[in-house]
Design a protein around this motif. Structure first.
Motif, short mmCIF file in Angstrom:
data_model
loop_
_atom_site.label_atom_id
_atom_site.label_comp_id
_atom_site.label_asym_id
_atom_site.label_seq_id
_atom_site.Cartn_x
_atom_site.Cartn_y
_atom_site.Cartn_z
N ASP A 102 -1.61 -13.45 7.18
CA ASP A 102 -2.27 -13.60 5.62
C ASP A 102 -2.53 -15.15 5.48
O ASP A 102 -3.37 -15.27 4.82
CB ASP A 102 -1.54 -12.96 4.48
CG ASP A 102 -0.10 -13.76 4.51
OD1 ASP A 102 0.58 -13.80 5.28
OD2 ASP A 102 0.06 -14.12 3.33
N TRP A 138 -11.99 -4.33 -0.77
CA TRP A 138 -10.52 -4.79 -0.58
C TRP A 138 -9.69 -4.87 -1.39
O TRP A 138 -8.56 -5.22 -1.43
CB TRP A 138 -10.63 -6.49 -0.20
CG TRP A 138 -11.26 -6.62 1.45
CD1 TRP A 138 -12.66 -6.74 1.70
CD2 TRP A 138 -10.68 -6.47 2.25
NE1 TRP A 138 -12.46 -6.83 3.05
CE2 TRP A 138 -11.52 -6.70 3.55
CE3 TRP A 138 -9.13 -6.25 2.79
CZ2 TRP A 138 -10.82 -6.74 4.99
CZ3 TRP A 138 -8.88 -6.38 3.98
CH2 TRP A 138 -9.59 -6.53 4.98
N HIS A 139 -9.87 -4.11 -2.44
CA HIS A 139 -9.16 -3.76 -3.57
C HIS A 139 -7.93 -3.12 -3.01
O HIS A 139 -7.91 -1.91 -2.32
CB HIS A 139 -9.66 -2.95 -4.70
CG HIS A 139 -8.92 -2.71 -6.23
ND1 HIS A 139 -7.75 -2.09 -6.48
CD2 HIS A 139 -9.24 -3.70 -7.22
CE1 HIS A 139 -7.15 -2.58 -7.28
NE2 HIS A 139 -8.04 -3.20 -8.12
N PRO A 140 -6.71 -3.73 -3.31
CA PRO A 140 -5.54 -3.09 -2.87
C PRO A 140 -5.27 -1.61 -3.21
O PRO A 140 -4.38 -0.82 -2.48
CB PRO A 140 -4.34 -4.14 -3.49
CG PRO A 140 -5.03 -5.30 -3.77
CD PRO A 140 -6.44 -4.87 -4.08
N SER A 144 -4.82 1.55 -0.17
CA SER A 144 -3.48 2.27 -0.28
C SER A 144 -3.37 3.16 0.94
O SER A 144 -2.38 3.29 1.63
CB SER A 144 -2.88 2.85 -1.54
OG SER A 144 -3.73 3.73 -1.86
N GLN A 159 -0.21 -5.68 3.81
CA GLN A 159 -0.52 -5.58 2.58
C GLN A 159 -0.44 -7.03 1.88
O GLN A 159 -1.56 -7.31 1.09
CB GLN A 159 0.94 -4.95 1.88
CG GLN A 159 0.70 -4.76 0.23
CD GLN A 159 -0.53 -3.87 -0.19
OE1 GLN A 159 -0.27 -2.63 0.35
NE2 GLN A 159 -1.59 -4.21 -0.65
N GLU A 160 0.24 -8.03 2.55
CA GLU A 160 -0.01 -9.35 2.15
C GLU A 160 -1.32 -9.98 2.51
O GLU A 160 -2.06 -10.48 1.92
CB GLU A 160 1.10 -10.26 2.86
CG GLU A 160 2.35 -10.11 2.14
CD GLU A 160 2.31 -10.63 0.62
OE1 GLU A 160 1.71 -11.63 0.17
OE2 GLU A 160 2.84 -9.74 -0.27
N ASN A 163 -3.99 -8.43 0.08
CA ASN A 163 -3.76 -9.15 -1.14
C ASN A 163 -4.45 -10.66 -1.10
O ASN A 163 -5.08 -11.11 -1.97
CB ASN A 163 -2.27 -9.21 -1.75
CG ASN A 163 -1.74 -7.96 -1.95
OD1 ASN A 163 -2.37 -7.04 -2.40
ND2 ASN A 163 -0.57 -7.61 -1.88
N PHE A 166 -7.99 -10.10 -1.15
CA PHE A 166 -8.62 -9.89 -2.65
C PHE A 166 -8.60 -11.12 -3.34
O PHE A 166 -9.38 -11.41 -4.09
CB PHE A 166 -7.68 -8.61 -3.05
CG PHE A 166 -8.20 -8.09 -4.43
CD1 PHE A 166 -9.21 -7.38 -4.35
CD2 PHE A 166 -7.48 -8.51 -5.52
CE1 PHE A 166 -9.81 -6.97 -5.61
CE2 PHE A 166 -8.03 -7.99 -6.80
CZ PHE A 166 -9.33 -7.17 -6.83
N ARG A 167 -7.63 -12.08 -3.25
CA ARG A 167 -7.39 -13.27 -4.09
C ARG A 167 -8.38 -14.04 -3.55
O ARG A 167 -9.01 -14.76 -4.56
CB ARG A 167 -5.98 -13.77 -3.75
CG ARG A 167 -4.71 -13.33 -4.34
CD ARG A 167 -3.59 -14.08 -4.54
NE ARG A 167 -3.27 -14.49 -3.26
CZ ARG A 167 -2.33 -13.77 -2.33
NH1 ARG A 167 -1.93 -12.66 -3.01
NH2 ARG A 167 -1.98 -13.99 -0.95
#
Length: 175
Positions: A102, A138-140, A144, A159-160, A163, A166-167
């Motif tokens: 990430d 890319w919304h977490p 899912s 997951q990281e 995120n 997304f950030r």
């Protein structure tokens, strides 16, 4: 009589345009294969050859960009269609260079990838639309189901990564 002449002239103009296009394409193919163009006197035309070489390089780069985007989209379709387990490598990360973690998913790397197609001639679109569609993708929460298919040892890393992307996209949106 005047309509007939106008129609004849239009036909002639279209034929000449088509012939010019064919000459251009054949010269481009010749230069692409390593040939050198010549002028009307048979001398090497270095300036026109250099122009054509620059055009060949530009076309090749544009093709690489479009192929990379096409592969990205195909990998997303494959990921959603698959029911198999997922690993870090299976995720189509928005980065020119496949990220190792990430940490490699920076706003600059993501922007370079998602906006690259806008540098290709003839490609239209708005940056805000690309960001919006990427944010939705890319919304977490939306990913899912994909994260659930990741092996336990890689789940946190994936997951990281999600995120981080997304950030990056939110930061690009805010700019």
């Amino acid at each position: 009589e005047q309509q007939r002449r106008a129609a004849h002239e239009e036909k002639r103009r279209k034929r000449l345009e088509r012939e010019r296009r064919e000459v251009y394409l054949s010269e481009l193919a010749w230069v692409r294969s390593g040939g050198i163009l010549r002028d009307a006197q048979g001398r090497r035309d270095k300036a026109r050859t250099a122009e054509m070489q620059a055009e060949v390089r530009l076309q090749d780069e544009e093709k690489r960009i479009m192929d990379r985007w096409g592969t990205y989209e195909t990998r997303w379709r494959t990921l959603y269609a698959s029911v198999d387990g997922v690993s870090w490598r299976d995720i189509p990360w928005p980065s020119v260079v496949p990220p190792a973690s990430d940490v490699d998913l920076t706003p600059d790397a993501v922007a370079e990838f998602i906006f690259a197609t806008f540098t290709v001639r003839g490609v239209n679109g708005l940056r805000k639309d690309r960001i919006r569609s990427s944010l939705l993708r890319w919304h977490p929460d939306k990913l899912s189901a994909v994260v659930a298919r990741v092996a336990d040892e890689e789940r946190d890393m994936v997951q990281e990564g999600i995120n981080a992307v997304f950030r990056c996209l939110k930061q690009l949106q805010d700019e």
